[in-house]
Structure formats: C-alpha cells, structure tokens
Design an enzyme around this catalytic site. Sequence first.
Site, PDB file in Angstrom:
ATOM      1  N   SER A  10       0.853  -1.191   0.000  1.00  0.00           N
ATOM      2  CA  SER A  10       0.000   0.000   0.000  1.00  0.00           C
ATOM      3  C   SER A  10       0.884   1.234   0.000  1.00  0.00           C
ATOM      4  CB  SER A  10      -0.885   0.021   1.246  1.00  0.00           C
ATOM      5  OG  SER A  10      -1.409   1.327   1.413  1.00  0.00           O
ATOM      6  N   HIS A  35      -1.292  -1.345  -4.279  1.00  0.00           N
ATOM      7  CA  HIS A  35      -2.547  -0.981  -3.617  1.00  0.00           C
ATOM      8  C   HIS A  35      -2.563   0.538  -3.439  1.00  0.00           C
ATOM      9  CE1 HIS A  35      -6.057  -1.794  -1.059  1.00  0.00           C
ATOM     10  NE2 HIS A  35      -5.579  -0.884  -0.223  1.00  0.00           N
ATOM     11  N   ASP A  37      -4.675   3.723  -2.054  1.00  0.00           N
ATOM     12  CA  ASP A  37      -5.723   4.111  -1.108  1.00  0.00           C
ATOM     13  C   ASP A  37      -6.243   5.523  -1.366  1.00  0.00           C
ATOM     14  OD1 ASP A  37      -5.996   1.865   0.723  1.00  0.00           O
ATOM     15  OD2 ASP A  37      -3.907   2.273   1.252  1.00  0.00           O
ATOM     16  N   MET A  39      -8.886   8.417  -0.196  1.00  0.00           N
ATOM     17  CA  MET A  39      -9.692   8.834   0.970  1.00  0.00           C
ATOM     18  C   MET A  39     -10.218  10.247   0.746  1.00  0.00           C
ATOM     19  SD  MET A  39      -7.159   7.617   3.997  1.00  0.00           S
ATOM     20  CE  MET A  39      -6.463   5.959   4.025  1.00  0.00           C
ATOM     21  N   HIS A  68      -8.438   1.335  -3.942  1.00  0.00           N
ATOM     22  CA  HIS A  68      -9.328   1.116  -2.801  1.00  0.00           C
ATOM     23  C   HIS A  68      -9.988   2.455  -2.486  1.00  0.00           C
ATOM     24  CE1 HIS A  68      -9.526   0.070   1.809  1.00  0.00           C
ATOM     25  NE2 HIS A  68     -10.718   0.160   1.254  1.00  0.00           N
ATOM     26  N   MET A  70     -12.075   4.703  -0.495  1.00  0.00           N
ATOM     27  CA  MET A  70     -12.698   4.971   0.808  1.00  0.00           C
ATOM     28  C   MET A  70     -13.367   6.331   0.706  1.00  0.00           C
ATOM     29  SD  MET A  70      -9.560   3.477   3.086  1.00  0.00           S
ATOM     30  CE  MET A  70      -8.413   3.632   1.712  1.00  0.00           C
ATOM     31  N   MET A 139     -11.512  -5.478   5.596  1.00  0.00           N
ATOM     32  CA  MET A 139     -10.673  -4.538   6.350  1.00  0.00           C
ATOM     33  C   MET A 139     -10.344  -5.150   7.708  1.00  0.00           C
ATOM     34  SD  MET A 139     -10.078  -1.984   4.401  1.00  0.00           S
ATOM     35  CE  MET A 139      -9.077  -1.142   5.639  1.00  0.00           C
ATOM     36  N   ASP A 177      -6.725  -6.195   4.374  1.00  0.00           N
ATOM     37  CA  ASP A 177      -6.061  -4.889   4.376  1.00  0.00           C
ATOM     38  C   ASP A 177      -6.065  -4.300   5.776  1.00  0.00           C
ATOM     39  OD1 ASP A 177      -5.126  -2.335   3.819  1.00  0.00           O
ATOM     40  OD2 ASP A 177      -6.824  -1.755   2.551  1.00  0.00           O
TER      41      ASP A 177
END
Length: 222
Positions: A10, A35, A37, A39, A68, A70, A139, A177
């Site tokens: 990540s 990966h 992330d 957000m 991913h 979020m 998660m 994760d």
Amino acid sequence: MALTDKIAPSILSADFARLGEEVRAVERAGADLIHFDVMDGHFVPNISIGVPVLKSVRKVTSLPLDAHLMITEPGKYLEPFAKAGANSISVHEEVCPDIPAMAAQMRKLGVRASVAINPETGVERVLAAAEHLDMILVMSVHPGFGGQEFIPGALDKLRAIRRDLDRRGLAVDLEVDGGIKVENIADVKAAGANVFVSGSGIFGHSDYAKIIAAMREKAARA
Ligand code: DX5
Ligand code: ZN
C-alpha cells in the site's frame, strides 16, 4: 479453490515525495499489485490521493493498480479511475446500495470488481453478490490510516467468506487490508485470504525485497 497469493504494497506508507521511485522499488522487490488508497475526508477522517496521482503512477509501473476507494460516492468516480489506469477497484459496501449494479459498471469499464467491508460490517451482502465480484476486501483495521494494529476478528470473517465461496465453487480473490506483517500473514492466509495488502509492514523496512520474500514464504507455508 487454489488462487494465487498476491502481495500488494500500500503506497499510503510510501514517501510521496519520491512516489515513482518507491513504486518501481516495490515492483523490483517482487510485489504483485500496487494498492492505491483513496480517501475523501468524509467516508474516512483523512484525505489521501486521487485520480491524477493514479494516472502518474500508471506510467511508472506495469503492475496492476488496485484502487481502494474509501469515499462516500464511489459510483461517480469509477470511470475516472478506470480511465486513469486502475485494474481493480474496491468500493465500500457501507456506501454501495446496489452491489450487482456497481460491479456490472466496473466490469463494463474493464476493471476487476471488488467490494470492501469495514470491521463492523457483516459478510451477508457481499456474499449475496459474490457471483458478480472478482474480489472481496476485508478490512482488518478501521480504514483511514496506515500503521494500525490488526483486528483479530477479521480472521473469522475471512474464514466465513472463504468457506461460503468454496461451497459455491466461486474463485473470488479475498483481500485483507490493515496491519498485515510478516508475523501474521500466515494466519490470514490460513483463514482464506490470498491477496495481502501491507503498507507499514513493507515500507517501514529498508529492504523491500527481503520483506516481500519473507511474506511470500510465510503465506506459502501456511
Ligand atoms: C487503511 C488503508 C490501508 C493501509 C494499510 O485505511 O486502506 O491500505 O494503507 O496500512 P498498514 O499495512 O500499515 O496497516
Ligand atoms: Zn487500502
């Protein structure tokens, strides 16, 4: 069902000022996926990186990019992330009222369809939609930050999901994760995960190749 183990660093824990180098370094070190992330400061209490960064990362690696999301309105951003070069996209179950429709949209855009569940979210809805999915993401920390402790309750959830997928003969990847390290990767593998996200567990070490090889070996022996 024999699925390939995949180690997914990540980049949330990478040095963002040297992001291209960091991505190339984990690729050389044997990573299988990157990966990524995303957000939004609403779904999680933190803001990270988005479409323009993914587009730049796309240029420096041939590894699949595993986005991913979020974020509260993932449907709005599937196309921009797909066009920027994401290979798989995980949206959160908690903000996804119609999983089959969202998955169909992802597949139509040419990306692998995945749904993520938070530690307090049950497995029922993702399992009910499993035949529409290429991956399920469990998660094992509360999303929003790297470097947190693994929540052991994730193991039961992984087992329940894998058992049900096997019973139905579905070869769906199961990604875990949060808080994954050399020390606990065998436990999550034994519970049924085959895609292992690790941020601080990889970027917190100086020798990425050594740590990725150690993770791969522990997972293979589990
Ligand atoms: C957390 C992110 C994770 C995070 C994992 O919200 O989804 O991908 O980067 O970091 P570690 O491996 O440090 O827990
Ligand atoms: Zn993540």
